[in-house]
Design an enzyme around this catalytic site. Structure first.
Site, PDB file in Angstrom:
ATOM      1  N   GLY A  47      56.909  27.878 -25.999  1.00  0.00           N
ATOM      2  CA  GLY A  47      57.086  26.378 -25.472  1.00  0.00           C
ATOM      3  C   GLY A  47      56.737  25.971 -24.058  1.00  0.00           C
ATOM      4  O   GLY A  47      56.675  24.656 -23.774  1.00  0.00           O
ATOM      5  N   GLU A 102      60.696  28.356 -18.154  1.00  0.00           N
ATOM      6  CA  GLU A 102      61.109  28.008 -19.336  1.00  0.00           C
ATOM      7  C   GLU A 102      60.884  26.624 -19.766  1.00  0.00           C
ATOM      8  O   GLU A 102      60.987  25.883 -18.776  1.00  0.00           O
ATOM      9  CB  GLU A 102      62.682  28.224 -19.392  1.00  0.00           C
ATOM     10  CG  GLU A 102      62.785  29.560 -19.921  1.00  0.00           C
ATOM     11  CD  GLU A 102      62.929  29.709 -21.043  1.00  0.00           C
ATOM     12  OE1 GLU A 102      62.458  29.016 -22.005  1.00  0.00           O
ATOM     13  OE2 GLU A 102      63.734  30.686 -21.801  1.00  0.00           O
ATOM     14  N   ASP A 103      60.873  26.348 -21.187  1.00  0.00           N
ATOM     15  CA  ASP A 103      60.623  24.934 -21.433  1.00  0.00           C
ATOM     16  C   ASP A 103      62.033  24.268 -21.387  1.00  0.00           C
ATOM     17  O   ASP A 103      61.914  23.012 -20.812  1.00  0.00           O
ATOM     18  CB  ASP A 103      59.927  24.785 -23.013  1.00  0.00           C
ATOM     19  CG  ASP A 103      60.744  25.643 -23.598  1.00  0.00           C
ATOM     20  OD1 ASP A 103      61.760  26.337 -23.606  1.00  0.00           O
ATOM     21  OD2 ASP A 103      60.144  25.604 -25.092  1.00  0.00           O
ATOM     22  N   ASP A 106      68.966  25.403 -23.517  1.00  0.00           N
ATOM     23  CA  ASP A 106      69.747  24.806 -24.461  1.00  0.00           C
ATOM     24  C   ASP A 106      71.157  25.345 -24.318  1.00  0.00           C
ATOM     25  O   ASP A 106      72.052  25.124 -23.482  1.00  0.00           O
ATOM     26  CB  ASP A 106      69.044  25.148 -25.734  1.00  0.00           C
ATOM     27  CG  ASP A 106      69.947  24.205 -26.953  1.00  0.00           C
ATOM     28  OD1 ASP A 106      70.943  23.839 -26.726  1.00  0.00           O
ATOM     29  OD2 ASP A 106      69.386  24.307 -28.041  1.00  0.00           O
ATOM     30  N   LYS A 134      69.823  21.096 -21.340  1.00  0.00           N
ATOM     31  CA  LYS A 134      70.860  20.069 -22.176  1.00  0.00           C
ATOM     32  C   LYS A 134      72.236  20.777 -21.725  1.00  0.00           C
ATOM     33  O   LYS A 134      72.810  21.821 -22.172  1.00  0.00           O
ATOM     34  CB  LYS A 134      70.835  20.652 -23.806  1.00  0.00           C
ATOM     35  CG  LYS A 134      69.607  20.166 -24.337  1.00  0.00           C
ATOM     36  CD  LYS A 134      69.564  20.551 -25.856  1.00  0.00           C
ATOM     37  CE  LYS A 134      68.262  20.378 -26.558  1.00  0.00           C
ATOM     38  NZ  LYS A 134      68.318  20.776 -27.917  1.00  0.00           N
ATOM     39  N   PHE A 155      67.282  16.932 -30.340  1.00  0.00           N
ATOM     40  CA  PHE A 155      66.049  17.936 -30.586  1.00  0.00           C
ATOM     41  C   PHE A 155      64.623  17.231 -30.042  1.00  0.00           C
ATOM     42  O   PHE A 155      64.320  16.190 -30.510  1.00  0.00           O
ATOM     43  CB  PHE A 155      65.837  18.145 -31.856  1.00  0.00           C
ATOM     44  CG  PHE A 155      64.903  19.293 -32.336  1.00  0.00           C
ATOM     45  CD1 PHE A 155      65.238  20.557 -31.945  1.00  0.00           C
ATOM     46  CD2 PHE A 155      63.665  18.936 -32.757  1.00  0.00           C
ATOM     47  CE1 PHE A 155      64.295  21.670 -32.057  1.00  0.00           C
ATOM     48  CE2 PHE A 155      62.644  20.005 -32.998  1.00  0.00           C
ATOM     49  CZ  PHE A 155      62.971  21.226 -32.851  1.00  0.00           C
ATOM     50  N   ASP A 162      57.984  22.503 -29.864  1.00  0.00           N
ATOM     51  CA  ASP A 162      57.533  22.295 -31.274  1.00  0.00           C
ATOM     52  C   ASP A 162      58.554  21.941 -32.295  1.00  0.00           C
ATOM     53  O   ASP A 162      59.656  22.224 -31.855  1.00  0.00           O
ATOM     54  CB  ASP A 162      56.641  23.720 -31.926  1.00  0.00           C
ATOM     55  CG  ASP A 162      57.640  24.639 -32.129  1.00  0.00           C
ATOM     56  OD1 ASP A 162      58.679  24.935 -31.388  1.00  0.00           O
ATOM     57  OD2 ASP A 162      57.778  25.167 -33.415  1.00  0.00           O
ATOM     58  N   ARG A 168      53.343  20.693 -30.355  1.00  0.00           N
ATOM     59  CA  ARG A 168      53.163  21.177 -29.015  1.00  0.00           C
ATOM     60  C   ARG A 168      52.487  20.491 -27.926  1.00  0.00           C
ATOM     61  O   ARG A 168      52.224  20.521 -26.804  1.00  0.00           O
ATOM     62  CB  ARG A 168      52.767  22.884 -29.172  1.00  0.00           C
ATOM     63  CG  ARG A 168      54.005  23.463 -29.445  1.00  0.00           C
ATOM     64  CD  ARG A 168      53.413  25.174 -29.255  1.00  0.00           C
ATOM     65  NE  ARG A 168      54.218  26.074 -30.226  1.00  0.00           N
ATOM     66  CZ  ARG A 168      55.420  26.342 -30.126  1.00  0.00           C
ATOM     67  NH1 ARG A 168      56.058  26.162 -28.991  1.00  0.00           N
ATOM     68  NH2 ARG A 168      55.951  27.179 -30.919  1.00  0.00           N
TER      69      ARG A 168
HETATM   70  P1  5GP Z   1      68.754  28.687 -25.943  1.00  0.00           P
HETATM   71  O1  5GP Z   1      68.499  30.181 -25.943  1.00  0.00           O
HETATM   72  O2  5GP Z   1      69.057  28.336 -24.514  1.00  0.00           O
HETATM   73  O3  5GP Z   1      69.833  28.123 -26.796  1.00  0.00           O
HETATM   74  O4  5GP Z   1      67.368  28.252 -26.311  1.00  0.00           O
HETATM   75  C1  5GP Z   1      66.306  28.049 -25.656  1.00  0.00           C
HETATM   76  C2  5GP Z   1      65.358  27.992 -26.702  1.00  0.00           C
HETATM   77  O5  5GP Z   1      65.398  27.325 -27.766  1.00  0.00           O
HETATM   78  C3  5GP Z   1      64.215  27.166 -25.837  1.00  0.00           C
HETATM   79  O6  5GP Z   1      63.134  28.002 -25.021  1.00  0.00           O
HETATM   80  C4  5GP Z   1      63.280  26.447 -26.912  1.00  0.00           C
HETATM   81  O7  5GP Z   1      62.355  27.518 -27.392  1.00  0.00           O
HETATM   82  C5  5GP Z   1      64.326  26.317 -27.931  1.00  0.00           C
HETATM   83  N1  5GP Z   1      64.811  25.071 -27.839  1.00  0.00           N
HETATM   84  C6  5GP Z   1      66.010  24.399 -27.465  1.00  0.00           C
HETATM   85  N2  5GP Z   1      66.212  23.214 -27.622  1.00  0.00           N
HETATM   86  C7  5GP Z   1      64.964  22.817 -28.373  1.00  0.00           C
HETATM   87  C8  5GP Z   1      64.450  21.426 -28.391  1.00  0.00           C
HETATM   88  O8  5GP Z   1      65.308  20.368 -28.234  1.00  0.00           O
HETATM   89  N3  5GP Z   1      63.341  21.237 -29.185  1.00  0.00           N
HETATM   90  C9  5GP Z   1      62.327  22.610 -29.023  1.00  0.00           C
HETATM   91  N4  5GP Z   1      61.560  22.439 -29.847  1.00  0.00           N
HETATM   92  N5  5GP Z   1      62.934  23.719 -28.856  1.00  0.00           N
HETATM   93  C10 5GP Z   1      64.272  23.836 -28.402  1.00  0.00           C
END
Ligand code: 5GP
Length: 185
Positions: A47, A102-103, A106, A134, A155, A162, A168
């Site tokens: 990402g 990081e992208d 969440d 977020k 999302f 993606d 992407r």
């Molecule tokens: P976390 O572990 O913080 O819940 O999630 C992080 C990962 O979930 C990110 O690196 C990404 O790959 C994916 N992710 C979280 N939110 C989104 C979103 O809104 N869109 C996309 N495409 N991926 C997300």
């Protein structure tokens, strides 16, 4: 910017390219102030691939860069909570300062996983830079030192992010329409 369809879902424009560039410019000047001469920059793929290359080209410091790849969404729209290691870094970590790129943060589960991993490898200091964050979704208070933009629970795709491996390469960021009607896959 017009809405776009990826697989079965429609995404509408959310953050345009001008704003993406402004976010990256601002973060690059903050990160350039890091005082550590030895810093290991770790790009967390897939990402963050576009974000990381844009960000790091703006920072004129001779830092070592390595990549790693994790999977947590498994093709859906919600973090599965099960983080899988697809590719680890090669660089030496012991005693070093690490900056994770990081992208999006969440729930923060991935971040907690990465902190455990790098602490286990002997990192002295771990910092994180993320394009998007977020805050309403966080289940922990793992620190994020550099945040491009806080967004609501939605999302998003584009600029590296993606939906089932599509989107992407979109140069801007789009958000799923009718997020409140989402189906948790
Ligand atoms: P976390 O572990 O913080 O819940 O999630 C992080 C990962 O979930 C990110 O690196 C990404 O790959 C994916 N992710 C979280 N939110 C989104 C979103 O809104 N869109 C996309 N495409 N991926 C997300």
């Amino acid at each position: 910017m017009a809405s776009i369809q990826l697989h079965d879902k429609v995404f509408k424009p959310y953050i345009d390219r001008k704003e993406v560039e402004a976010i990256i410019d601002a973060m690059a000047s903050d990160i350039a102030k890091i005082t550590d001469d030895d810093l290991l920059v770790v790009i967390v793929l897939n990402g963050s691939m576009f974000f990381a290359t844009e960000l790091l080209q703006r920072i004129k410091r001779p830092w070592e860069i390595d990549t790693m790849r994790l999977a947590s969404y498994h093709g859906g729209m919600q973090s599965s909570g099960q983080i899988e290691f697809l590719l680890d870094i090669k660089a030496e970590v012991n005693g070093r300062n690490v900056l994770l790129i990081e992208d999006i943060v969440d729930t923060g589960r991935t971040l907690a996983f990465l902190h455990d991993h790098f602490k286990g490898l002997g990192a002295q200091k771990i910092m994180t830079a993320t394009l998007l964050h977020k805050p309403s979704q966080r289940i922990n208070d793992m620190p994020v030192e550099y945040i491009g933009k806080d967004i609501d629970d939605a999302f998003v795709v584009g600029f590296g992010l993606d939906y089932r491996e599509l989107g992407r390469n979109l140069p801007e960021i789009y958000v799923l329409e009718s997020w409140e009607l989402r189906i948790v896959l």
